[in-house]
Enzyme design. Structure first.
Site, PDB file in Angstrom:
ATOM      1  CG  ASP A 173     -18.972  99.378  15.238  1.00 49.87           C
ATOM      2  OD1 ASP A 173     -19.534  98.407  15.794  1.00 49.87           O
ATOM      3  OD2 ASP A 173     -18.506  99.333  14.092  1.00 49.87           O
ATOM      4  CD  GLU A 206     -21.013  94.208  12.024  1.00 50.54           C
ATOM      5  OE1 GLU A 206     -21.228  93.363  11.136  1.00 50.54           O
ATOM      6  OE2 GLU A 206     -21.418  95.390  11.939  1.00 50.54           O
TER       7      GLU A 206
END
Length: 466
Positions: free
Chosen positions: A103, A169
């Site tokens: 991500d 994250e």
């Protein structure tokens, strides 16, 4: 029998020949806007996970390759999709877990990008794009290193390998701890490599041996029941913006150092680092002075900092002659290694309540906590990693602290206390992670991939008696 030297030479050749494919695959991943923050299309995070899983399956190395999610504790939600892959160790060899995240941060202001953020663009030896460095390059360093090892020694090696490519994250890893619990048996390893940090510079590799912790929260400041005319009542009635500005200013002393009782500092040596280097790497223009006291790196690595990262208040376009009844701010604090994140938050909240001007009403919400991290550098894996970094970059590695935070490492330490944790990365100080014009230095990536491939080869030769 193939000698160790021949194996290492073969790994070097395979790593070098595999760089174009790794960079092409990185470009494909960068084109996917996998932003896990609320309000963005989470279908793109799923698409990113599927693309990463496809690359993992393409290695032909793993017995299990899955996309999994775990519940977010205390909610009815589930987290973003993570890719997990496992390959069992044989003949007494260790197991290594390779972590990165797929991500990315939101883009921010599109106008500040010199090229489209999700169109990887090569300029002056750097690939520009959101996630090009943080952390899709980490994903591809892992995959590229495995490809190089496979090409050099074949698929029939004994090293155990686990891949864990997280999907949230940047958005706070809210399901991370639950994911570890749900998949503990498969994630257990002797060595964990977290490829989400940086290097000393574009030529010099580093092992990150300390990370600051963090706490992040939202504070609402309220002084009025409703908006009022600034001409009719200004000068007698405190508006929320005035109260908020005065309150936030109490965070820092005249040097810009944090002035909150209860926040601690770490006493540790730091290497030389000049103000000139700081200006170059941070983009600090002439005439603007650095803040804080002590050595520059002690301010970044070993002392707390507090930043107001967002504010909800009337915009310039919507400004009117009105006293604002309420504003909201997001406050992010970085904490010195050794300080408990929840204790630090309590100290900050107590400071704010004690300094609220004019009886302003404060409300706190959305608290996040991440503890700092100090690496035990005495283990055999650290020695092997330093050797591999030296061989991969041709330069002796340095041990560095990092002012940023990777809160989930505390979860790894808690759940896998016997694992040796190595924090590495492909970024350099000019990579601008989280900022417009994020970029990856191609030569740094090339060296990082080679260094990791050499580390994998070393661990595959490490027998049970070592």
């Amino acid at each position: 029998m193939t000698s160790d030297l021949t194996r290492q030479d073969a790994v070097r050749e395979a790593a070098a020949s595999g760089i174009p494919a790794a960079l092409a695959d990185l470009g494909t991943l960068v084109r996917i806007p996998s932003i896990a923050f609320p309000g963005f299309d989470h279908g793109e995070v799923q698409r990113s996970a599927e693309a990463v899983a496809g690359l993992v399956r393409g290695t032909g190395l793993f017995e299990v390759v899955d996309i999994r999610r775990s519940a977010i504790p205390g909610t009815s939600e589930v987290g973003m999709p993570a890719v997990i892959a496992t390959r069992a160790a044989r003949n007494g060899r260790p197991t290594i877990l390779l972590y990165a995240h797929h991500d990315v941060q939101p883009v921010g202001d599109d106008a500040l990008w010199e090229s489209p953020p999700f169109e990887p663009t090569l300029r002056d030896g750097r690939i520009y794009g959101r996630g090009a460095a943080d952390d899709k390059a980490g994903v591809m360093a892992h995959i590229g290193a495995l490809r190089a090892l496979t090409e050099a020694v074949g698929t029939d090696f004994d090293l155990g390998v686990v891949l864990f490519f997280e999907g949230e994250e940047e958005a706070g890893s809210r399901s991370f701890a639950q994911f570890l619990s749900d998949n503990a048996d498969e994630l257990r390893a002797d060595v964990i490599v977290v490829a989400d940090s940086g290097n000393w510079d574009a030529q010099t590799p580093a092992l990150t041996v300390s990370l600051r912790g963090n706490t992040r929260f939202t504070m609402r400041v309220r002084t009025l029941e409703h908006a009022s005319h600034s001409g009719m009542f200004g000068g007698a009635v405190p508006d929320a913006m005035m109260a908020g500005v005065k309150l936030l200013a109490t965070f820092w002393d005249d040097d810009g150092a944090v002035a909150v009782d209860g926040l601690t500092e770490r006493d540790a040596e730091t290497p030389p680092y000049s103000e000139e280097t700081l200006r170059d790497e941070a983009g600090l223009p002439a005439g603007v002075r650095p803040i804080g006291t002590g050595t520059i790196l002690s301010r970044i690595w070993n002392k707390p900092s507090i930043t107001v990262t967002g504010i909800d208040a009337p915009s310039v376009a919507n400004a009117s002659n009105t006293l604002s009844p309420e504003i909201a701010v997001v406050i992010s604090a970085r904490l010195a290694p050794g300080q408990d994140a929840r204790g630090a938050y309590e100290a900050i909240e107590a400071h704010l309540r004690a300094h609220a001007p004019f009886g302003a009403q404060l409300e706190f919400s959305d608290q996040d906590f991440g503890d700092p991290f100090l690496v035990d550098t005495s283990g055999w894996a650290v020695a092997a990693a330093r050797e591999a970094l030296h061989e991969g970059y041709g330069v002796e590695p340095v041990d560095i602290g990092v002012g940023g935070s990777i809160p989930f490492i505390a979860d790894l330490v808690r759940d896998f206390p016997d694992a040796q944790i190595l924090v590495t990365g492909v970024e350099d100080p000019h990579g601008r992670a989280h900022s417009p014009n994020e970029s990856l230095h191609v030569e740094t990536f090339r060296h990082a991939l080679l260094a990791e491939a050499l580390l994998l080869e070393k661990l595959d030769r490490r027998g049970p008696e070592a």
